[in-house]
Scaffold this active site. Sequence first.
Site, PDB file in Angstrom:
ATOM      1  N   LYS A 182      56.506   4.336  18.010  1.00  0.00           N
ATOM      2  CA  LYS A 182      55.485   4.073  16.995  1.00  0.00           C
ATOM      3  C   LYS A 182      54.809   2.743  17.339  1.00  0.00           C
ATOM      4  CE  LYS A 182      53.403   4.443  12.970  1.00  0.00           C
ATOM      5  NZ  LYS A 182      52.326   5.434  12.821  1.00  0.00           N
TER       6      LYS A 182
ATOM      7  N   THR B 113      50.394  16.069  15.729  1.00  0.00           N
ATOM      8  CA  THR B 113      50.522  16.951  14.545  1.00  0.00           C
ATOM      9  C   THR B 113      51.549  18.058  14.770  1.00  0.00           C
ATOM     10  OG1 THR B 113      48.227  16.500  13.898  1.00  0.00           O
ATOM     11  CG2 THR B 113      49.229  18.503  13.019  1.00  0.00           C
TER      12      THR B 113
ATOM     13  N   GLY C  42      45.078  17.972  19.119  1.00  0.00           N
ATOM     14  CA  GLY C  42      44.965  19.416  18.943  1.00  0.00           C
ATOM     15  C   GLY C  42      45.796  20.251  19.890  1.00  0.00           C
TER      16      GLY C  42
ATOM     17  N   VAL D  58      42.785  11.098  22.410  1.00  0.00           N
ATOM     18  CA  VAL D  58      42.231  10.184  21.454  1.00  0.00           C
ATOM     19  C   VAL D  58      43.206   9.951  20.307  1.00  0.00           C
ATOM     20  CG1 VAL D  58      39.821  10.869  21.848  1.00  0.00           C
ATOM     21  CG2 VAL D  58      41.157  12.148  20.172  1.00  0.00           C
TER      22      VAL D  58
ATOM     23  N   CYS E  60      43.759   2.288  15.410  1.00  0.00           N
ATOM     24  CA  CYS E  60      44.349   2.750  14.141  1.00  0.00           C
ATOM     25  C   CYS E  60      43.303   2.624  13.025  1.00  0.00           C
ATOM     26  CB  CYS E  60      45.597   1.941  13.790  1.00  0.00           C
ATOM     27  SG  CYS E  60      46.249   2.465  12.180  1.00  0.00           S
TER      28      CYS E  60
ATOM     29  N   MET F  78      49.029   6.428   7.334  1.00  0.00           N
ATOM     30  CA  MET F  78      50.380   5.859   7.322  1.00  0.00           C
ATOM     31  C   MET F  78      50.342   4.335   7.170  1.00  0.00           C
ATOM     32  SD  MET F  78      52.041   8.641   7.636  1.00  0.00           S
ATOM     33  CE  MET F  78      53.717   8.102   7.878  1.00  0.00           C
TER      34      MET F  78
HETATM   35  C1  SIN Z   1      49.144   4.907  11.223  1.00  0.00           C
HETATM   36  O1  SIN Z   1      50.279   4.446  11.274  1.00  0.00           O
HETATM   37  O2  SIN Z   1      48.373   4.659  10.290  1.00  0.00           O
HETATM   38  C2  SIN Z   1      48.676   5.831  12.309  1.00  0.00           C
HETATM   39  C3  SIN Z   1      48.651   5.164  13.610  1.00  0.00           C
HETATM   40  C4  SIN Z   1      47.334   5.204  14.283  1.00  0.00           C
HETATM   41  O3  SIN Z   1      46.418   5.931  13.865  1.00  0.00           O
HETATM   42  O4  SIN Z   1      47.153   4.500  15.269  1.00  0.00           O
END
Ligand code: SIN
Length: 312
Positions: free
Chosen positions: A46, A272, A250, A192, A130, A72
């Site tokens: 992450k 996803t 996708g 992306v 992000c 998130m």
């Molecule tokens: C997130 O944690 O909001 C998603 C991470 C991202 O879109 O880079």
Amino acid sequence: MNIDLSTTVAEVSLENCIYNASGPLCTTAEHLHAIGESQAGAILTKSATLELREGNPQPRYYENDLGSINSMGLPNKGYAYYASLVAEMQKHAKPYFVSVSGLSLENNLTILKHLNTVKEVSAIELNLSCPNVPGKPQTGYDFEQMQRVLDKVCALEGHPLGVKLPPYFDIIHFHQVADILNKYPIQFVTCVNSIGNGLVIDVDAEQVVIKPKHGFGGVGGDYIKPTALANVRKFFVLLRDDIDVIGCGGIKNGRDAFEHILCGASAVQIGTQYMREGTGCFERIANELVALMQEKGYQSITDFKGKLKSID
Ligand code: SIN
């Protein structure tokens, strides 16, 4: 025929060109070990910030048949945690990539300086895209800021460095971004991230489906595959030959992975669909890709990588 899905990203060898996107289910040691034990070709964390973050309020992730929307807000355990896991991740004998998304340039420099001292980190994916941290615009859409960031981070000595880009939609933007990236010693780009600030609505409830930002969030899954493919293709064509393109967006089966590689991806990431299916998706998609390659008579991904045909 013996079909080979191996590849290299930033000169790091992967036995399987399919692995997880930095996003779902890669936040804790448990998640990362599960990826390590799966057929994924690499482990990607992450996006790490300087300090641990709880992220945005729940509900912050929603999916339907066409894909997902998330806000998130970078929930993660802080970069030191991901650095501290390197020794235990070695048992999986696959690359360990750390995604970094500091909330400022200074934060990114602090994080990168430290990670560059941790020998077992295979490469760093710097997240410039992000869309979900209120008050923090996506660096990938601010070309001057992107250059300021690259000037500084590329001056550091250390691990191979790549950037995760937001999707672009205008031909001139592809050229402008490629011109910037080609000036720096980056080794890969991931194309992306989600399409930022979409809106999914629950018609019955006449309501948004996620809480943060009044329902606005990053869209992934089937919704974004054509955009992802276009970005992979354009950057494959426009970037220096020594910058690998990693496809993300996708991919839920072997045919989708094939399309990304045909556009020029050296490896593909699953977001996803990994969230939906869990770590079994890496083996299933790999098997489907192998079956398709067998049907077409391809032995390795280099046999078709980037060889998308136009109509004369
Ligand atoms: C997130 O944690 O909001 C998603 C991470 C991202 O879109 O880079």
